[in-house]
Design a protein around this motif. Structure first.
Motif, short mmCIF file in Angstrom:
data_model
loop_
_atom_site.label_atom_id
_atom_site.label_comp_id
_atom_site.label_asym_id
_atom_site.label_seq_id
_atom_site.Cartn_x
_atom_site.Cartn_y
_atom_site.Cartn_z
N ARG A 91 121.81 40.07 -10.56
CA ARG A 91 121.11 40.45 -11.80
C ARG A 91 120.55 41.86 -11.69
NH1 ARG A 91 116.95 38.72 -13.54
NH2 ARG A 91 117.41 38.93 -15.75
N MET A 92 120.05 42.20 -10.51
CA MET A 92 119.51 43.55 -10.34
C MET A 92 120.61 44.59 -10.48
SD MET A 92 117.20 45.08 -7.22
CE MET A 92 116.52 46.74 -7.37
N ARG A 93 121.78 44.31 -9.91
CA ARG A 93 122.90 45.25 -10.03
C ARG A 93 123.33 45.40 -11.49
NH1 ARG A 93 126.25 47.43 -6.41
NH2 ARG A 93 128.23 48.25 -7.17
N LEU A 94 123.39 44.25 -12.19
CA LEU A 94 123.77 44.28 -13.62
C LEU A 94 122.74 45.05 -14.45
CD1 LEU A 94 125.67 43.32 -15.87
CD2 LEU A 94 124.30 41.21 -16.01
N LEU A 95 121.46 44.85 -14.12
CA LEU A 95 120.39 45.54 -14.86
C LEU A 95 120.47 47.05 -14.64
CD1 LEU A 95 117.82 45.41 -16.56
CD2 LEU A 95 116.52 45.08 -14.45
N ILE A 96 120.74 47.46 -13.38
CA ILE A 96 120.85 48.89 -13.10
C ILE A 96 122.04 49.49 -13.85
CG2 ILE A 96 121.36 50.57 -11.29
CD1 ILE A 96 119.71 48.84 -9.38
N ASP A 97 123.17 48.77 -13.86
CA ASP A 97 124.36 49.27 -14.57
C ASP A 97 124.10 49.41 -16.07
OD1 ASP A 97 125.75 49.41 -12.23
OD2 ASP A 97 126.73 47.46 -12.45
N ASP A 98 123.40 48.40 -16.64
CA ASP A 98 123.13 48.45 -18.09
C ASP A 98 122.14 49.57 -18.44
OD1 ASP A 98 124.85 46.42 -18.57
OD2 ASP A 98 123.33 44.85 -18.84
N LEU A 99 121.13 49.76 -17.56
CA LEU A 99 120.18 50.84 -17.81
C LEU A 99 120.86 52.21 -17.75
CD1 LEU A 99 116.99 49.64 -15.88
CD2 LEU A 99 117.20 50.02 -18.33
N LEU A 100 121.75 52.36 -16.77
CA LEU A 100 122.50 53.61 -16.69
C LEU A 100 123.36 53.81 -17.93
CD1 LEU A 100 123.62 53.62 -12.94
CD2 LEU A 100 122.06 55.22 -14.07
N GLN A 101 123.99 52.72 -18.38
CA GLN A 101 124.82 52.81 -19.57
C GLN A 101 123.99 53.20 -20.79
OE1 GLN A 101 128.22 52.46 -19.55
NE2 GLN A 101 128.02 53.26 -21.63
N PHE A 102 122.79 52.60 -20.93
CA PHE A 102 121.92 52.89 -22.08
C PHE A 102 121.45 54.35 -22.07
CE2 PHE A 102 117.78 53.04 -24.21
CZ PHE A 102 118.08 52.42 -25.41
N GLN A 161 131.94 56.14 -26.60
CA GLN A 161 130.85 55.30 -27.09
C GLN A 161 131.37 54.16 -27.97
OE1 GLN A 161 127.59 57.46 -28.86
NE2 GLN A 161 127.31 58.80 -27.08
N ILE A 162 132.37 54.45 -28.81
CA ILE A 162 132.93 53.40 -29.66
C ILE A 162 133.62 52.34 -28.81
CG2 ILE A 162 134.62 52.92 -31.48
CD1 ILE A 162 132.04 54.17 -32.47
N GLN A 163 134.28 52.76 -27.73
CA GLN A 163 134.89 51.77 -26.84
C GLN A 163 133.82 50.89 -26.21
OE1 GLN A 163 138.06 53.15 -24.25
NE2 GLN A 163 137.38 51.79 -22.59
N GLN A 164 132.70 51.51 -25.81
CA GLN A 164 131.58 50.74 -25.26
C GLN A 164 131.02 49.79 -26.32
OE1 GLN A 164 130.67 50.95 -21.96
NE2 GLN A 164 129.50 49.10 -22.44
N CYS A 177 124.54 49.08 -28.44
CA CYS A 177 125.31 49.10 -29.69
C CYS A 177 124.52 49.82 -30.79
CB CYS A 177 125.65 47.68 -30.15
SG CYS A 177 126.80 46.83 -29.05
N LYS A 178 123.24 49.48 -30.90
CA LYS A 178 122.40 50.09 -31.93
C LYS A 178 122.29 51.60 -31.72
CE LYS A 178 119.34 49.80 -35.36
NZ LYS A 178 118.97 51.20 -35.48
N LYS A 179 122.14 52.00 -30.45
CA LYS A 179 122.01 53.42 -30.15
C LYS A 179 123.30 54.16 -30.46
CE LYS A 179 120.18 56.55 -26.66
NZ LYS A 179 119.63 56.70 -25.30
N ILE A 180 124.43 53.56 -30.16
CA ILE A 180 125.73 54.19 -30.45
C ILE A 180 125.90 54.38 -31.97
CG2 ILE A 180 128.22 53.81 -30.42
CD1 ILE A 180 127.82 52.45 -27.68
N ILE A 181 125.55 53.36 -32.74
CA ILE A 181 125.67 53.44 -34.20
C ILE A 181 124.73 54.51 -34.75
CG2 ILE A 181 125.33 52.18 -36.36
CD1 ILE A 181 127.86 51.46 -34.82
N ASP A 182 123.51 54.58 -34.20
CA ASP A 182 122.57 55.63 -34.64
C ASP A 182 123.12 57.02 -34.33
OD1 ASP A 182 120.82 53.73 -35.56
OD2 ASP A 182 119.53 53.75 -33.78
N ASN A 183 123.77 57.16 -33.17
CA ASN A 183 124.38 58.45 -32.82
C ASN A 183 125.44 58.87 -33.84
OD1 ASN A 183 122.77 58.65 -30.56
ND2 ASN A 183 124.36 57.96 -29.14
#
Length: 569
Positions: free
Chosen positions: A387-398, A449-452, A539-545
């Motif tokens: 979970r920690m690895r997944l959280l770090i990956d998601d934070l980096l992605q965000f 970003q759209i692929q993400q 997703c929300k951040k990509i759409i806002d961009n």
């Protein structure tokens, strides 16, 4: 109206004069006949008595006849009929007077008791009868004119009171209309004056509230005029000093005085003033920042005026300095965040990978030597590390989902969708999911970003699918007009691409439709469904961009629908 009445009265007067003129002609005709009779009577008296006293009326009547005849010619100069009759009458009178002269001469020479003398008297009588007939005819003609002129005079006399009364009525009506118009104009003028007073007061109040003052430079007269609030901005009472450049410069900060004086001289020369910035010092020592601007106005009478506005921007300057400080602080925070990303992507993940490596070795080689509780603890450590690895990956992605890092370009959306499905191929096969999609046209987007976005939305549907039910995900496309979709608030574009993702998963309660896009927001227990609560936030951040919109609709145990709106460019 007065002119019309005067004209009618003149016409009436002229009709009276014409009637009077007719009478004068008749009188002159009667007098000519009378004078000729007097001459005839004088002739007879002389012939009978041989007394020269009887010749006196004869000679005087001849002179009077000539005068009356001349008067008649003047009176009838505009009447051709009477003029022709006068010519004949003149001939008859001359002939008659000639007969008189012949009779005198013959009587003195041969006597009166002869046949030739009686012939002369008979010719005289016939001529006199012709004169009487001609004068009677001329009088009859004048009487006819008299009747016509009397009729016109009576008509004019009858109509005059009516005309004058009508003129008075019309004049009165015009006066009343004029009064009504003037009264209406006065009311409008009062209303406009009241509005102007209100506008003036509102202008004064707006100057006070917005901290600005007005000034006017009359170029032709080379003089200034300041509004009351401009004095207040200087810390003075309204109109407390003469509005001149010299008096104003006394308040200018010494460091800005030279530059401002140059700008003022340039303004007077070029009749224009761009934005200038300077400081003033009030008498109490307070320093204020001013901004001034002027624009040329030329009136219809070619009077030139420079209208200017001076604003107190002290608070703006303070806020700008504060904003600069905060921007510097934000830059420092961004640098710290970048350092954190680097640490998270390298320094944190490295020991985490070692922890997972040793856990894997411990599980593979030493698991049999552990007690049941030890095995349970080991399993929990493995889950926490994952979970920690997944959280770090998601934070980096965000944190990397930033529009400034990517460039918009025309993109094959169907290829992007296939790449996203390839990323999720293992999960799709594992869950035996079915994904159908419409043909999607090319769009101007940030491809990565759209692929993400596609990966996160499809992955979300796969993650929250029902147990023992094969996931079905339907992706549809349509082009919409903003007028047809009320949920789009203040859209910047008139048309949008609409992508709809529909699944048959566990769904969610509609009251959480907006909460699911909030960072770290989770609707389910971490023991039930894995995840960090960051996927939909990305997703929300990509759409806002992309200056678009994303909406979610759900029903518990019936599935979820995600609508994505991207600008049509």
């Amino acid at each position: 109206m007065g002119g019309f009445a005067y004209q009618h009265v003149q016409k009436l007067t002229k009709s009276f004069e014409m009637v009077e003129h007719t009478y004068e002609v008749n009188v002159e005709l009667e007098q000519i006949l009378s004078y000729l009779k007097d001459a005839e009577t004088g002739q007879r008296g002389y012939l009978i008595s041989k007394d020269t006293l009887f010749l006196e009326p004869y000679y005087s009547s001849r002179e009077k006849t000539n005068n009356s005849f001349a008067r008649l010619k003047e009176l009838t100069k505009n009447d051709k009929t009477q003029q022709n009759s006068l010519k004949n009458l003149s001939f008859l009178i001359a002939e008659n007077l000639s007969i008189f002269d012949k009779s005198f001469k013959y009587a003195n020479k041969n006597g009166t008791n002869t046949a030739d003398f009686y012939a002369l008297l008979n010719n005289g009588k016939n001529t006199m009868d012709s004169i009487r007939a001609k004068i009677s005819k001329m009088i009859a003609h004048q009487n006819q004119l008299l009747q016509v002129r009397k009729k016109k005079s009576n008509e004019s006399l009858t109509n005059t009171p009516l005309v004058i009364y009508s003129v008075l009525i019309i004049t009165l009506v015009i006066l009343l209309l004029t009064y009504a118009k003037i009264n209406k104009d006065l009311k409008n003028l009062k209303k406009k004056n009241i509005q102007l007073e209100i506008f003036k007061e509102s202008t004064n109040q707006s100057e006070i509230v917005s901290k600005h003052g007005n000034w006017t430079y009359y170029i032709n007269e080379d003089k200034f005029e300041y509004s009351n609030n401009l004095y207040r901005l200087l810390g003075e009472q309204p109109q407390s000093f003469d509005p001149t450049i010299e008096n104003f410069m006394k308040f200018v900060h010494p460091e800005d005085a030279e530059n401002l004086q140059k700008q003022v001289n340039r303004m007077i020369k070029e009749e224009n003033l761009p934005f200038i910035y300077y400081r003033i010092i009030q008498k109490n020592g307070n320093i204020k920042h001013f901004k001034a601007y002027g624009k040329m106005i030329v009136s219809e009478d070619n009077q030139k005026r420079l209208l200017g506005i001076t604003s107190d921007i002290t608070e703006e300057v303070k806020n700008y300095k504060l904003l600069e400080e905060r921007n510097l602080e934000l830059e420092r925070n961004n640098k710290e965040l970048s350092s954190f990303n680097h640490v998270a992507s390298h320094d944190l993940q490295e020991p985490l990978r070692k922890i997972q490596t040793f856990i894997s070795r411990l599980d593979h080689k030493e698991a049999n030597n552990l007690s049941e509780k030890g095995k349970l603890y080991l399993e929990r450590i493995k889950i926490a590390a994952s979970r920690m690895r997944l959280l770090i990956d998601d934070l980096l992605q965000f944190s990397r989902t930033n529009k400034s890092e990517e460039v918009l370009e025309v993109t094959n959306m169907n290829l992007i969708l296939e790449n996203a499905k390839q990323e999720l191929a293992e999960t799709i096969l594992e869950k035996e999911a079915t994904i159908t999609s419409d043909a999607i046209p090319e769009m101007t987007v940030i491809p990565f970003q759209i692929q993400q976005l596609f990966i996160n939305l499809i992955g979300n549907s796969l993650k929250y699918s029902k147990q023992n039910v094969k996931p079905i995900i339907e992706i549809s496309y349509s082009k919409i007009n903003t007028d047809d979709v009320s949920k789009l608030k203040k859209p910047k574009y008139s048309n949008y691409h609409k992508l709809t993702f529909v699944d048959n998963g566990i769904g969610f309660d509609q009251e959480y439709a907006e909460k699911i896009f909030v960072l770290f927001s989770r609707l389910h227990n971490k023991n039930e469904y894995s995840g960090t609560g960051i996927g939909l936030s990305i997703c929300k951040k990509i759409i806002d961009n992309h200056q678009g919109y994303i909406f979610a609709e759900g029903k518990l145990n019936k599935g979820a629908t995600f609508e994505v709106f991207l600008p049509f460019k």
